[in-house]
Design an enzyme around this catalytic site. Structure first.
Site, short mmCIF file in Angstrom:
data_model
loop_
_atom_site.label_atom_id
_atom_site.label_comp_id
_atom_site.label_asym_id
_atom_site.label_seq_id
_atom_site.Cartn_x
_atom_site.Cartn_y
_atom_site.Cartn_z
N CYS A 130 -38.09 -1.99 10.77
CA CYS A 130 -37.64 -2.37 12.08
C CYS A 130 -36.96 -3.56 12.23
O CYS A 130 -37.31 -4.45 11.16
CB CYS A 130 -38.90 -2.32 13.08
N HIS A 131 -35.97 -4.14 12.83
CA HIS A 131 -35.36 -5.29 12.57
C HIS A 131 -35.78 -6.17 13.84
O HIS A 131 -35.08 -7.26 13.98
CB HIS A 131 -33.50 -5.15 12.64
N ASN B 214 -38.58 6.02 15.47
CA ASN B 214 -39.71 5.61 16.43
C ASN B 214 -40.58 7.24 16.68
O ASN B 214 -39.61 7.99 16.82
CB ASN B 214 -39.21 5.01 17.72
#
Length: 450
Positions: free
Chosen positions: A172-173, A150
């Site tokens: 990303c999850h 990030n």
């Protein structure tokens, strides 16, 4: 068949590395992978090496593990580059991103994606990502970068601008993670859910969220979500009691769609929830101020115990994670197609957003690499909200590309949460203070007096 080389830059993120390596080694086509671990923290690197070797032993995989302190050597000949570092760490950088704004009564929950925290993290992070790109062009130009750092959208945008030849995807999850949460809220098995999501990282929305019926048809679940929220049955308690997830449900009632990133994140991407003198909003929506520093402290303490356990253990339990990395590697390596949600340069995938911004959309993966699917135009209210965040991303990337310090201030000026709380003089002074506090963590052109 040859074995892929998988390089981890920031391999000292040991828990994350463990999850990805565990996933990779459980795929037959990748089980013989050459794992290259690189980190500047020697102690963390040694811990990660121990874990990776025990994973190999536990699974009986023919993989090899090697460690590096030199980035270019670790990248030499790589097929896949997994990036997972945090420049400046929890201390001092994250602490600075929270404590300095507090002097101006500007409060945050996560501060790693947007806002002044996201801007500063982007300025710290992008130059190091660019250095990886530079080395990749020299020693592994065809490798695919799997970027887990990030601020995701700023990073992807900046890499695409400066190094367009780099094959990259930001992962990303939040999409699959939130889908699991909503299935839980509705009491429906996750494997019976079908969804389609699109937007920007941490601000993508489920355009469709459906339940497969016994006859093979699908039923729209949005009426169920609205009803569950109105009747107080949702959200159900989640993994973190500090984060009750009410913000996203409230925004769904206003926008008509559910956002993929958590309520604690979303509260600071908009100007509606964190307001000086409005403790009633904080209480009503359960907004966890200073959440990210609390998590960092907890994770550091938890990791110390885990690291000690892993050192003693002969074998390490391996469970499949929800990360997309091994699926991508398997599809590229074998040609077996898969679908993932990835962050890529827009290039017209979402026609209502700028072509050069970073978007998060369904992507097809096969031997040719990663191809974004075409979404078209988003509902106008979603497009409008995303643009408020894209403004900040665009100006941060402009600052990095042109080395123009003025654009750092412009980015902060356009941030929805910051602009809702501070006047222009306060914003300028806050950015001055953040730049001074970050010192050498920032590129030289961005530093005080630069």
């Amino acid at each position: 068949m040859a074995n892929p080389k998988v390089t981890f830059i920031g391999a000292g993120s040991s828990v994350f590395m463990k999850n990805i390596v565990g996933d990779v080694l459980q795929r037959p086509a990748l089980a013989g992978a050459r794992i290259a671990l690189m980190d500047i923290n020697q102690a963390r690197l040694e811990e990660s090496e121990i874990i990776a070797r025990k994973l190999v032993a536990t699974l009986g995989a023919p993989a090899t593990v090697e460690t590096f302190s030199d980035q270019r050597r670790a990248l030499d000949g790589a097929d896949f580059v997994v990036v997972c570092f945090q420049i400046g760490g929890y201390e001092p950088a994250t602490v600075v991103d929270f404590e300095v704004p507090k002097k101006y009564n500007l409060r945050h929950t996560i501060a790693d994606t947007l806002g002044v925290g996201g801007i500063m993290r982007g300025l710290r992070t992008v130059p190091h990502l660019w250095s990886i790109c530079e080395d990749m062009l020299q020693v592994c130009p065809q490798a695919i970068m799997l970027q887990y750092v990030n601020p995701m959208a700023i990073n992807i945008w900046a890499i695409a601008e400066k190094y367009p030849a780099i094959r990259q995807v930001g992962l990303c999850h939040s999409v699959q993670g939130t889908a699991h949460e909503l299935a839980h809220d509705l009491g429906i098995p996750y494997d019976e859910i079908r969804y389609r999501s699109a937007g920007i990282n941490h601000m993508a929305f489920y355009l469709q969220f459906e339940h497969r019926q016994p006859d093979g048809s699908y039923r729209d679940l949005y009426p169920d979500l609205h009803r569950a929220y109105a009747e107080g049955r949702a959200p159900k308690p989640g993994w973190n009691p500090r984060c009750p997830n009410k913000v996203r449900y409230e925004m769904m009632t206003r926008l008509g769609y559910f956002v993929t990133e958590s309520s604690e994140h979303f509260a600071e991407y908009t100007p509606y929830f964190i307001k000086e003198g409005r403790d009633d909003l904080i209480e009503k929506f359960g907004i966890p101020l200073d959440e990210y520093p609390k998590r960092c402290v907890e994770q550091i303490a938890r990791w110390k115990g885990q690291a000690a356990d892993y050192r003693k253990a002969d074998k390490i339990e391996v469970k499949a994670s929800h990360e997309y990395a091994s699926s991508i590697m398997n599809s590229v390596w074998t040609g077996e197609p898969s679908v993932i949600y990835g962050n890529v340069r827009n290039n017209g995938a979402i026609t209502s957003l700028p072509a050069n911004c970073a978007v998060e959309v369904p992507c097809l993966v096969d031997a040719s690499g990663i191809q974004a699917t075409i979404i078209g135009a988003l509902p106008p209210q979603l497009t409008a909200l995303m643009r408020t965040n894209i403004n900040v991303q665009e100006l941060t990337v402009a600052a990095l590309m042109t080395e123009n310090r003025a654009h750092i201030y412009h980015a902060a000026m356009m941030d929805p949460h910051t602009a809702a709380e501070l006047d222009l003089e306060q914003i300028w002074n806050l950015v001055d203070d953040l730049i001074a506090a970050h010192g050498s963590w920032l590129p030289e052109w961005a530093r005080a007096g630069g």
